[in-house]
Enzyme design. Structure first.
Site, PDB file in Angstrom:
ATOM      1  CE1 TYR B 268      -4.468  -0.871  -0.274  1.00 22.96           C
ATOM      2  CE2 TYR B 268      -3.605  -2.641   0.565  1.00 22.96           C
ATOM      3  CZ  TYR B 268      -4.524  -1.912  -0.279  1.00 22.96           C
ATOM      4  OH  TYR B 268      -5.631  -2.833  -0.782  1.00 22.96           O
ATOM      5  CG  HIS B 425      -5.456  -2.726   3.381  1.00 21.30           C
ATOM      6  ND1 HIS B 425      -6.536  -3.380   2.506  1.00 21.30           N
ATOM      7  CD2 HIS B 425      -5.934  -1.397   3.071  1.00 21.30           C
ATOM      8  CE1 HIS B 425      -7.232  -2.674   2.135  1.00 21.30           C
ATOM      9  NE2 HIS B 425      -6.836  -1.454   2.162  1.00 21.30           N
TER      10      HIS B 425
END
Lengths: 745, 745
Positions: B268, B425
């Site tokens: 990410y 996440h």
């Protein structure tokens, strides 16, 4: 059934008399040494190969000599040590001859004397699992390997050795070992088999070194039949001996088809090529008038081409029959083979491009001429074309068919087996196919269940799952009838039959066709598979598998895809618990992961593997089952790879036709995270005519193009005219097949 | 808990007043155009990058403009078309500025007008599964992507456009879209999250182009709290909004640790770096006095280094938390990032070697300076060293530890997670580790269950198995207690805790140590993992997993090896039928393939993967169970990879210590068929002292060498002296740990 081919045996015998050798004479010759010495300075590839061989030998010579009493199986210490010894001895011989540094000769002598001392101290190898246990190794095969390599080393120091030492070695080591491998182990020596090829070459090569006519004759013509007990089976279940055919020349006659195909398949051919070509090279050097490389129309050279053609775009051999995957034309055997084929063949510049990829050459005049050719920039691309390789000594016992896309920048390849069974290493896989795209397996052939030379895995030998799984029909991409294996799993029966080629057409514009019959694998059942490679910017494959049977059967159509399931046109339910799919014939090794029933007359299944999508589009019957299964059940030692299979199952059916379209499409990179052409270009595949004489399949594309493929199933005449009426419209064509392209209104 | 960091917000606001822009001003600037034009002729890498961008744009311009009404999810046509549009528009802008060919400007204008026409014709995207559905895409995130790229294109034609057209586009497309992404979707815009970073950058960049102070202020400081409904969760289960922290500067404050680590993990971070760096670059170009690249001690540049350090030897990011495997520093985001770090950083020549591997540069002055540096041969190797990357805005909330072998030609790498959870996440994988050797995963982290942008797989989004499997503790190489997932699987709870670093020592000769605690994942349980990389010609890894618990528990120690089982020191029985290992917490996805019970106090297990052997040698308790399992149970759509795991299970135990040695040894090539060093070099691993304060482990090697590793478990002081008595012999050391090497008599 092996037919005896008796080409020029007497002539050969006559020619072989009365030579008196100077050494070296086998692979390196006395006359070529100066050339090799020059080459070592002149041609980069030869120089590198020589330097790396010398470095290896120097490294080995730094360690104490180790000639241990035999104990281990493949992968174990004593096995690997003896193997290493023979590989290094051969190199040391060459290094001695090129460098003329006697320390190498002395080292070879010392090692050989250690062997001569060890030799008489024990009988055969203590492990007795082989049908012919060896001396330094668990099987004679490896001893023959040893002698093929070591005879070259011995040849290199023969004239350097005092006569007295030579006689000692001849008497205490080499002649006894040659006898051991021949008259003392006739069940090993007198077969038509790669084992015997090694045995014959070993005995012949040491015979040439020692100028021992008796050994040379044994090698060329075998030993008298009365010495051999007929019958019995080897460790692979193959019959040991068939009367009449024996010796090296008979090996050439019987092992290769006129196209150079070797019935055991390319993995074993690669292994066998070394003794075939090395002994042939030795014969060419010592007995040039015999013209061994012209024997049987030059089949030894043709065999090298056959091998190179049986590779994917990475140079890896198609794993037909028992084969360890990953073996390729980069192997040491093929380095020699390519050199020999170049030098003793037509100096074909396309072989140089293969040699360039190999990055090494053999240290002899053959390798030298390859290095010279490359240094002069003479290489041309080796282009693999579609090719049918006949099987059988006379080329009339089936074939292997290979279709390759002719479109630029495509490498779609189809391989179908409709050859002989392949003896003890054969698989029950008639009409099986495999498919490759750009060096990637789209539909794989499992290969053998074996970890070659990894001792932890049952001594590096064949695992029992090789028989129970890898050889079985269900382990292959071919239709399995009633859950049985072809020929009921009998090698003896399978070896007496072969597939029948029907079509092999590679000159038609836009598509290529291969088709073959198998009528013996299952009693009362006639099978015909036709693969059509339809070429274009986006090439696709049409697969027609036609079955005629008066009785009703269950048909399993397995496809060993690789990768991850993306999308199916049908619903399926995954199993809550996994059970084996069956009890025998290989089914006991498949976990049933999911199943469903097709409610429609069409089916599609897409999966993803290594950057691309693949789709099967199939014409099915409503009520057909679909199954996802995975290899690995009943595998107590984790000997099998956990790989998936997709199976279409049709029950209670007599005559039938399976029609599938296969395509590789699109791509996806995990770095870009963009998927292109992730969906199939095929809307529907349907069978529009299915009868004894004709099959017609319709392919509807997403872009509204429509193709019809029509074929006559029993008439391959190019001049025959055919007509089939489809929904009021006549399809007319001449010759066995035709692809009609149309665009629907 | 996010603490508010209020650095220079007011100052910033003050500086941003009163600028009047000339265009382009964002990434390409009016002043740099001549340089770029020269660079396109002068520096190969820049020239190639420019030529390939131009070719892509030319290719796209040959097709009709396509701005379809939104309909599809990721991977579907409308999604991919809009994505392709923004990527090409951005390139077209650059090509226009460098070539000055107005056809590019005209094409951009035409496409933008098509968007302006489409924009008012519908509300949000018809698919409503996102917590913040977008306009052209199913989620605002993708619309923000669109605007970050398209604002660059718009900037490039801004001065070329007639004022009238500009006003139309501003009024009908860009200002409404900026409002849509900010005040109309505050739950998306006002978070500390990569989504909001994109949103902030998008609004800020278009604000800079339009010179719209209101938008720029929204981007930098967020929107007023009263507009935002506090609470709620996003699609990943993370809390949507935390009062106080908002806007681009707060993103920098909160998203990065002082070391540049990004709490969601490198996958990410790579994604978020683009808006961080592009908006920063735009700010640096338009408002240089704000010195954005010095903000928070230059953390934006540090973050690029942190990313590069979190890669294996193929440049692929460690798949910490939700991460698609295979993403690497070759991605387009990292090409920009490396350029920015080079140009706005210290012109570090080691970055040039990364750029050289990327084979492309960004088409701006940063990319130009990289291309120039490379053309002048200035690059130096980028050497990845052992590094601990702190987590948390202030660097005091745990860390990621990375140990890398310092031996030449070795690339053994250990990664341990003892950081924060990682928000929505994050995975429940505290104290999990992964191990790499030469770019190969030895113990893998599964990554995410997702096929990014592959529409067939649930629209390319996260699959439900991402929650039920990939995030669970048992899916990771960390000890699972009583079959539970850490923090009982609650992101909310997990987000409030972090691991605790204990040791990170990389300067000791011959070995490196990292050690950390986790005390919150399981109630009443204190866990400590210590990884010791013992370096030498043959480096090995010692893994000590210590657990303190007053209650008795069951401990599962999973190791996600890859490849084929070779040999085990223990007997096991394969399952006749496969059942899931449990009902929940990820266990429902594991098929139990085999199990056994250890009868001894030692265990070893070897496997083979991609050319090398690997062995675990373990100190165990007689009675411990061993299990082989495979991912894939309860997976109705084949969403999971069928990968194996080896589990050591210890039941009915309170305090305990697991001690394993891991090694990669030997090699095997399918072409050579020779196995070297196929056996482990470790004879036995044993725990010789296991107490609250000290752990001592003995490692006996096959060559009779004996090592002791001793450590203090609760005292990391370098000056502390320790002594432990082992079998009558005193082990004395200073500092928290010591490796004693001995050779046994």
């Amino acid at each position: 059934m092996i037919r005896i081919v008796t080409i020029s045996i007497l002539l050969f015998a006559g020619l072989s008399m009365g030579y008196s050798q100077q050494h070296p004479c086998l692979i390196i010759t006395k006359e070529s040494i100066q050339q090799l010495q020059m080459g070592a300075n002149k041609y980069e590839l030869f120089n590198n190969s020589y330097a790396s061989a010398k470095a290896e030998v120097d490294e080995a010579m730094r360690l104490p000599i180790s000639v241990p009493t035999p104990k281990d199986l493949a992968g174990g210490f004593t096995h690997e040590q003896h193997k290493n010894n023979f590989l290094i001895l051969q190199k040391a011989g060459v290094v001695f001859q090129i460098s003329k540094d006697e320390k190498y000769a002395q080292w070879i002598k010392d090692v050989l004397f250690a062997y001569a001392e060890l030799y008489p101290t024990f009988d055969r190898h203590p492990d007795k699992r082989s049908y012919s246990p060896g001396k330094f190794f668990w099987q004679c095969l490896n001893d023959a390997n040893w002698l093929v390599y070591v005879s070259q080393a011995y040849d290199c120091i023969y004239d350097w050795l005092p006569k007295n030492d030579r006689e000692k070695l001849n008497k205490n080591l080499f002649r006894p070992l040659a006898d051991f491998l021949s008259i003392e182990t006739p069940q090993f020596f007198n077969r038509i088999h790669n084992h015997s090829t090694w045995g014959n070459a070993a005995v012949g090569m040491i015979g040439l070194v020692m100028n021992d006519e008796e050994l040379i004759n044994r090698a060329l013509y075998g030993i008298p039949d009365e010495l051999v007990k007929i019958g019995g089976k080897d460790n692979d279940g193959a019959t040991i001996y068939q009367e009449g055919a024996k010796g090296f020349l008979a090996q050439i006659d019987h092992s290769f088809s006129p196209d150079g195909y070797y019935t055991e398949g390319p993995y074993y051919q690669r292994y066998a090529m070394y003794p075939f070509l090395l002994f042939a090279q030795a014969l060419a050097n010592t007995r040039p008038k015999q013209e061994i490389f012209k024997y049987k129309n030059g089949v030894l050279i043709k065999a090298v081409y056959a091998l190179l053609n049986q590779t994917d775009s990475n140079g890896e051999f198609f794993p037909i029959n028992d084969a360890a995957k990953g073996m390729s034309y980069l192997s040491r055997e093929l380095i020699s083979a390519v050199g020999v084929a170049y030098y003793f063949g037509t100096k074909d510049p396309s072989l140089l491009s293969v040699a360039k990829l190999q990055q090494r050459v053999s240290l002899d005049v053959a390798g030298l001429s390859v290095a010279e050719g490359i240094s002069k920039g003479m290489e041309k691309p080796f282009i693999k074309k579609s090719i049918q390789l006949s099987d059988g000594a006379n080329g009339d016992e089936g074939a292997i068919g290979i279709l390759r896309s002719r479109e630029p920048n495509q490498d779609l390849t189809l391989v179908m087996k409709y050859s002989k069974h392949g003896m003890g290493h054969g698989h029950f896989d008639k009409l099986s196919f495999s498919m490759y795209n750009n060096g990637k397996e789209v539909f794989q052939d499992y290969g053998a269940a074996r970890w070659v030379n990894i001792e932890q895995k049952d001594g590096g030998g064949y695992l029992k799952e090789n028989n129970s799984w890898a050889k079985q029909s269900i382990a292959h991409n071919t239709v399995v009838v009633n859950g049985q294996t072809q020929f009921n799993g009998s090698v003896q029966v399978a070896d007496t039959f072969h597939g029948t080629p029907y079509l092999f057409e590679t000159n038609t514009k836009g598509y290529q066709v291969m088709s073959a019959f198998e009528t013996n694998g299952y009693e009362g059942i006639k099978m015909q598979r036709t693969l059509v490679l339809i070429e274009g910017n986006h090439s696709i494959v049409l697969d027609l598998f036609k079955i005629n049977s008066e009785k009703k059967n269950t048909y399993d159509f397995p496809l060993y895809f690789k990768g991850d399931v993306m999308k199916t046109s049908f619903a399926f339910q995954v199993s809550k618990e996994l059970l084996p799919m069956g009890k025998n014939n290989g089914y006991q090794h498949l976990w049933k992961e999911a199943s469903g029933v097709v409610s429609d007359d069409k089916l599609s299944f897409s999966w993803f593997d290594k950057g691309s999508f693949q789709t099967i589009s199939s014409a099915v019957h409503a009520g057909d089952s679909v199954l996802f299964a995975r290899v690995g059940a009943n595998d107590p030692s984790f000997n099998l790879r956990r790989e998936p299979v997709f199976i279409i199952r049709r029950t209670d059916t007599g005559n039938t036709l399976f029609a599938n379209v296969y395509e590789v499409h699109g791509n996806y990179s995990p770095v870009e995270e963009i998927a292109t052409d992730a969906y199939s270009s095929i809307r529907k595949v349907s069978i529009v005519h299915d009868a004894m004489n004709y099959s017609v399949v319709k392919i509807e594309h997403v872009n509204n193009q429509v193709d019809y493929f029509a074929m006559a199933n029993n008439n391959s005449k190019a001049s025959a005219k055919h007509v089939v009426e489809i929904a009021g419209e006549k399809l007319e064509w001449t010759g066995a097949y035709k692809l009609f392209n149309r665009t629907e209104k």
